[in-house]
Structure formats: structure tokens, C-alpha cells
Write a protein that holds these residues in place. Structure first.
Motif, mmCIF file in Angstrom:
data_model
loop_
_atom_site.group_PDB
_atom_site.id
_atom_site.type_symbol
_atom_site.label_atom_id
_atom_site.label_comp_id
_atom_site.label_asym_id
_atom_site.label_seq_id
_atom_site.Cartn_x
_atom_site.Cartn_y
_atom_site.Cartn_z
ATOM 1 N N ILE A 272 0.726 -1.092 -0.099
ATOM 2 C CA ILE A 272 0.074 0.152 0.028
ATOM 3 C C ILE A 272 0.780 1.261 0.004
ATOM 4 C CG2 ILE A 272 -1.632 1.237 1.408
ATOM 5 C CD1 ILE A 272 -2.965 -1.429 2.073
ATOM 6 N N LYS A 273 2.150 1.238 0.823
ATOM 7 C CA LYS A 273 3.087 2.345 0.852
ATOM 8 C C LYS A 273 3.466 2.646 -0.448
ATOM 9 C CE LYS A 273 4.617 1.967 5.471
ATOM 10 N NZ LYS A 273 3.950 3.437 6.052
ATOM 11 N N GLU A 274 3.811 1.752 -1.301
ATOM 12 C CA GLU A 274 4.584 1.905 -2.438
ATOM 13 C C GLU A 274 3.466 2.275 -3.617
ATOM 14 O OE1 GLU A 274 7.174 2.087 -5.561
ATOM 15 O OE2 GLU A 274 7.521 1.726 -3.409
ATOM 16 N N ILE A 275 2.137 1.734 -3.514
ATOM 17 C CA ILE A 275 1.103 2.151 -4.440
ATOM 18 C C ILE A 275 0.866 3.392 -4.410
ATOM 19 C CG2 ILE A 275 -1.398 1.741 -5.035
ATOM 20 C CD1 ILE A 275 -0.631 -1.350 -4.234
ATOM 21 N N LYS A 276 0.826 4.072 -3.278
ATOM 22 C CA LYS A 276 0.418 5.432 -3.045
ATOM 23 C C LYS A 276 1.495 6.440 -3.594
ATOM 24 C CE LYS A 276 -1.995 5.367 1.479
ATOM 25 N NZ LYS A 276 -2.155 5.690 2.832
ATOM 26 N N LYS A 277 2.744 5.834 -3.563
ATOM 27 C CA LYS A 277 3.587 6.514 -4.284
ATOM 28 C C LYS A 277 3.601 6.764 -5.862
ATOM 29 C CE LYS A 277 7.535 5.318 -1.239
ATOM 30 N NZ LYS A 277 8.631 4.560 -1.196
ATOM 31 N N GLN A 278 2.709 5.760 -6.469
ATOM 32 C CA GLN A 278 2.576 5.472 -7.789
ATOM 33 C C GLN A 278 1.306 6.248 -8.264
ATOM 34 O OE1 GLN A 278 5.172 4.573 -9.819
ATOM 35 N NE2 GLN A 278 6.231 4.220 -8.065
ATOM 36 N N VAL A 279 0.074 6.238 -7.260
ATOM 37 C CA VAL A 279 -1.086 6.781 -7.944
ATOM 38 C C VAL A 279 -1.817 7.395 -6.924
ATOM 39 C CG1 VAL A 279 -1.293 4.831 -9.753
ATOM 40 C CG2 VAL A 279 -2.219 4.399 -7.150
ATOM 41 N N ASP A 280 -2.635 8.255 -7.219
ATOM 42 C CA ASP A 280 -3.465 9.064 -6.218
ATOM 43 C C ASP A 280 -4.894 8.282 -6.310
ATOM 44 O OD1 ASP A 280 -4.559 10.780 -4.266
ATOM 45 O OD2 ASP A 280 -4.685 12.455 -5.683
ATOM 46 N N LEU A 281 -5.337 6.983 -6.015
ATOM 47 C CA LEU A 281 -6.570 6.480 -6.158
ATOM 48 C C LEU A 281 -7.071 6.201 -4.753
ATOM 49 C CD1 LEU A 281 -6.035 4.472 -9.571
ATOM 50 C CD2 LEU A 281 -7.267 6.507 -9.141
ATOM 51 N N PRO A 282 -8.231 6.123 -4.463
ATOM 52 C CA PRO A 282 -8.704 5.255 -3.436
ATOM 53 C C PRO A 282 -8.084 3.828 -3.237
ATOM 54 C CG PRO A 282 -10.668 6.360 -4.564
ATOM 55 C CD PRO A 282 -9.352 6.451 -5.434
ATOM 56 N N ILE A 283 -7.714 3.472 -2.098
ATOM 57 C CA ILE A 283 -7.257 2.080 -1.958
ATOM 58 C C ILE A 283 -8.270 1.138 -0.955
ATOM 59 C CG2 ILE A 283 -5.430 0.995 -1.064
ATOM 60 C CD1 ILE A 283 -3.707 2.855 -2.040
ATOM 61 N N ILE A 284 -8.516 0.127 -1.499
ATOM 62 C CA ILE A 284 -9.242 -0.837 -0.499
ATOM 63 C C ILE A 284 -8.162 -1.911 0.102
ATOM 64 C CG2 ILE A 284 -10.715 -2.797 -0.184
ATOM 65 C CD1 ILE A 284 -12.284 -1.686 -2.740
ATOM 66 N N GLY A 285 -7.763 -1.690 1.308
ATOM 67 C CA GLY A 285 -6.769 -2.340 1.993
ATOM 68 C C GLY A 285 -7.167 -3.615 2.764
ATOM 69 N N ILE A 286 -6.291 -4.716 2.385
ATOM 70 C CA ILE A 286 -6.448 -5.731 3.453
ATOM 71 C C ILE A 286 -5.033 -6.136 3.819
ATOM 72 C CG2 ILE A 286 -8.387 -6.792 2.203
ATOM 73 C CD1 ILE A 286 -6.764 -8.615 0.668
ATOM 74 N N ILE A 287 -4.985 -7.056 4.671
ATOM 75 C CA ILE A 287 -3.745 -7.844 5.004
ATOM 76 C C ILE A 287 -4.071 -9.123 5.354
ATOM 77 C CG2 ILE A 287 -2.162 -7.927 7.143
ATOM 78 C CD1 ILE A 287 -2.043 -5.283 7.853
ATOM 79 N N LYS A 288 -3.437 -9.998 4.445
ATOM 80 C CA LYS A 288 -3.878 -11.445 4.591
ATOM 81 C C LYS A 288 -2.883 -12.146 5.559
ATOM 82 C CE LYS A 288 -5.648 -11.952 -0.033
ATOM 83 N NZ LYS A 288 -5.566 -12.522 -1.589
ATOM 84 N N LYS A 289 -3.298 -12.448 6.532
ATOM 85 C CA LYS A 289 -2.571 -13.368 7.388
ATOM 86 C C LYS A 289 -3.032 -14.623 8.108
ATOM 87 C CE LYS A 289 0.113 -12.254 11.729
ATOM 88 N NZ LYS A 289 0.573 -11.215 12.742
ATOM 89 N N VAL A 290 -2.547 -15.778 7.987
ATOM 90 C CA VAL A 290 -2.988 -16.998 8.434
ATOM 91 C C VAL A 290 -2.508 -17.169 9.791
ATOM 92 C CG1 VAL A 290 -2.777 -19.539 7.995
ATOM 93 C CG2 VAL A 290 -2.611 -17.843 5.889
ATOM 94 N N TYR A 291 -3.314 -17.532 10.609
ATOM 95 C CA TYR A 291 -3.346 -18.028 12.021
ATOM 96 C C TYR A 291 -3.905 -19.358 12.051
ATOM 97 C CZ TYR A 291 -3.477 -12.986 13.522
ATOM 98 O OH TYR A 291 -2.757 -11.619 13.605
#
Length: 231
Positions: free
Chosen positions: A56-75
Motif C-alpha cells: 500500500i505504501k508503494e502504491i500510494k507513491k505511484q497513484v492517487d486513487l482510493p485504496i481498498i486495503g487488506i492484510i492477509k495473515k494465516v493464523y
């Protein structure tokens, strides 16, 4: 909330492109996902769905678009892995993600809670944050809307034990939600062609997310190879 800054308004009737690559995939790299998001932007995308704070940090550097963010983490011991706990939500909020998507199925979460127990705590803690419910069934979509999610997605249809084997994209699921809910419905899950995308909008979805058909060249290649090996 200022409607001019409301990410849901910015993606209404437009395309969101999912830019994700898991560790075992060839394109796994925040740098590559940033470039993928930029390519999607140049192609006309109005939003990006992304996994991990690093991407997400890197994508923000490239585009100014709304971001739907997730974190995939297996428990261990839990089937829920899309933004499964308060910890992942906290991370995404600290990063300033426009919309946080999370598993909103009726499955037990890693801490033993259900979404109906966890989400009220999240809403109380983050009153102004937009949340998207990744659901697999019509009943889960109804529950998510009742809990106060800002939008409901069809992301997990076909990916849970109770929905395994469903024909995808799940147009019937989408249509039922659109005809029932007052919150925006976001179609996501195995939309593979422009024709399928258009049908989703004809059904009345607020927005649609397309991922693998655009951003996973290995899977795209495999689809073409099936036609070659079948001859």
C-alpha cells in the motif's frame, strides 16, 4: 464524512483493480505492485485493492486513487485470513487506508470471536473509517449491513466450505444483495471478461473489483494454455 473525500463515491460505477501477489507468486514485490497499480491507473482504473502495508505504501507513491486495503495473515486453527483480527485493522488504519476490507463470513476468527462480536468494537474505535465486508453468502451480506459495514462485497463466494463449487462470477448472489441492501454492493470474485463486468453493472452494483484477469500473468497464461493442450 465529507462526501468529496468519500472513497465510495470516487469508485461508484467504476473499476477497481486488485493488485496483489502472494509470496509464492513470481510478481511478489511491493515495487512491482506499485507499477501494476500505475498501469491500472493509466488504463482507467478508479481504485486499487491491495494486500499489506508495504504494498500500500508503494502504491500510494505511484497513484492517487482510493485504496481498498487488506492484510492477509494465516493464523493456525482459523480459516479466516483476510484482515482477521483487530491487529491488522490497526495497522491499516495507521497507514491511512481509504477502505478496509475484512472477512465478514460467519466463520470463527483466530481469537475465537465472530464478526458480529468483533465489528462493533472496530466501529466504536474507528468511527470515521470506511469498512468493506468480504462475504460468501446472502445471509452474511445482510448481517454485515446490519452490523454497520459501509459496503458489502461478494469476495468470498465459492471460497468457503458452504459455498464451494458455486459457479463464478456469482451473479445470483450479487443480484440478491443489490435488490435487498441499502448500502453499496461491490462485486468481486472471478470476473474474467469485460462482458461479465458489464453484466455486474447492469445488475446495479456500486462498483466492481477485477484482479486475476488483469494482474496475474501466470494465471492468464495458464488459461490460454488450457486451450493449447486441449487440441
Amino acid at each position: 464524512m465529507n462526501t468529496e473525500k468519500n472513497a465510495l463515491n470516487k469508485i461508484k460505477s467504476k473499476l477497481v483493480v486488485s493488485c496483489q501477489a502472494l509470496p509464492e507468486e513470481p510478481l511478489h514485490s511491493s515495487f512491482i505492485m506499485g507499477k501494476m497499480a500505475y498501469a491500472a491507473y493509466l488504463g482507467g482504473a478508479s481504485g486499487i485493492r491491495a494486500n499489506s502495508v508495504e504494498d500500500i505504501k508503494e502504491i500510494k507513491k505511484q497513484v492517487d486513487l482510493p485504496i481498498i486495503g487488506i492484510i492477509k495473515k494465516v493464523y493456525e486453527g482459523s480459516e479466516v485470513f483476510i484482515t482477521p483480527t483487530m491487529e491488522e485493522v490497526d495497522e491499516l488504519c495507521r497507514e491511512g487506508v481509504d477502505i478496509i476490507a475484512m472477512d465478514a463470513t460467519d466463520r470463527v476468527r483466530p481469537d475465537g470471536s465472530t464478526i458480529s462480536e468483533l465489528f462493533p468494537k472496530l466501529r466504536a474505535k474507528y468511527k470515521d473509517q470506511l469498512f468493506m465486508a468480504d462475504c460468501s453468502t446472502y445471509e452474511e451480506g445482510l448481517m454485515a449491513a446490519e452490523l454497520g459495514f459501509d459496503c458489502v462485497g461478494t469476495t468470498l463466494s465459492g471460497y468457503t466450505a458452504s459455498t464451494k463449487g458455486r459457479a463464478l462470477p456469482d451473479f445470483e448472489f450479487v443480484e440478491k444483495l443489490v435488490n435487498t441492501l441499502t448500502v453499496p454492493v461491490i462485486s468481486e470474485g472471478v470476473i474474467s471478461t469485460p462482458e461479465e463486468l458489464k453484466r455486474m453493472y447492469d445488475l446495479g452494483v456500486h462498483a466492481a473489483v477485477v484482479g486475476s484477469a488483469i494482474t496475474r500473468p501466470m494465471e492468464i497464461t495458464q488459461r490460454f494454455m488450457k486451450s493449447v493442450t486441449a487440441t
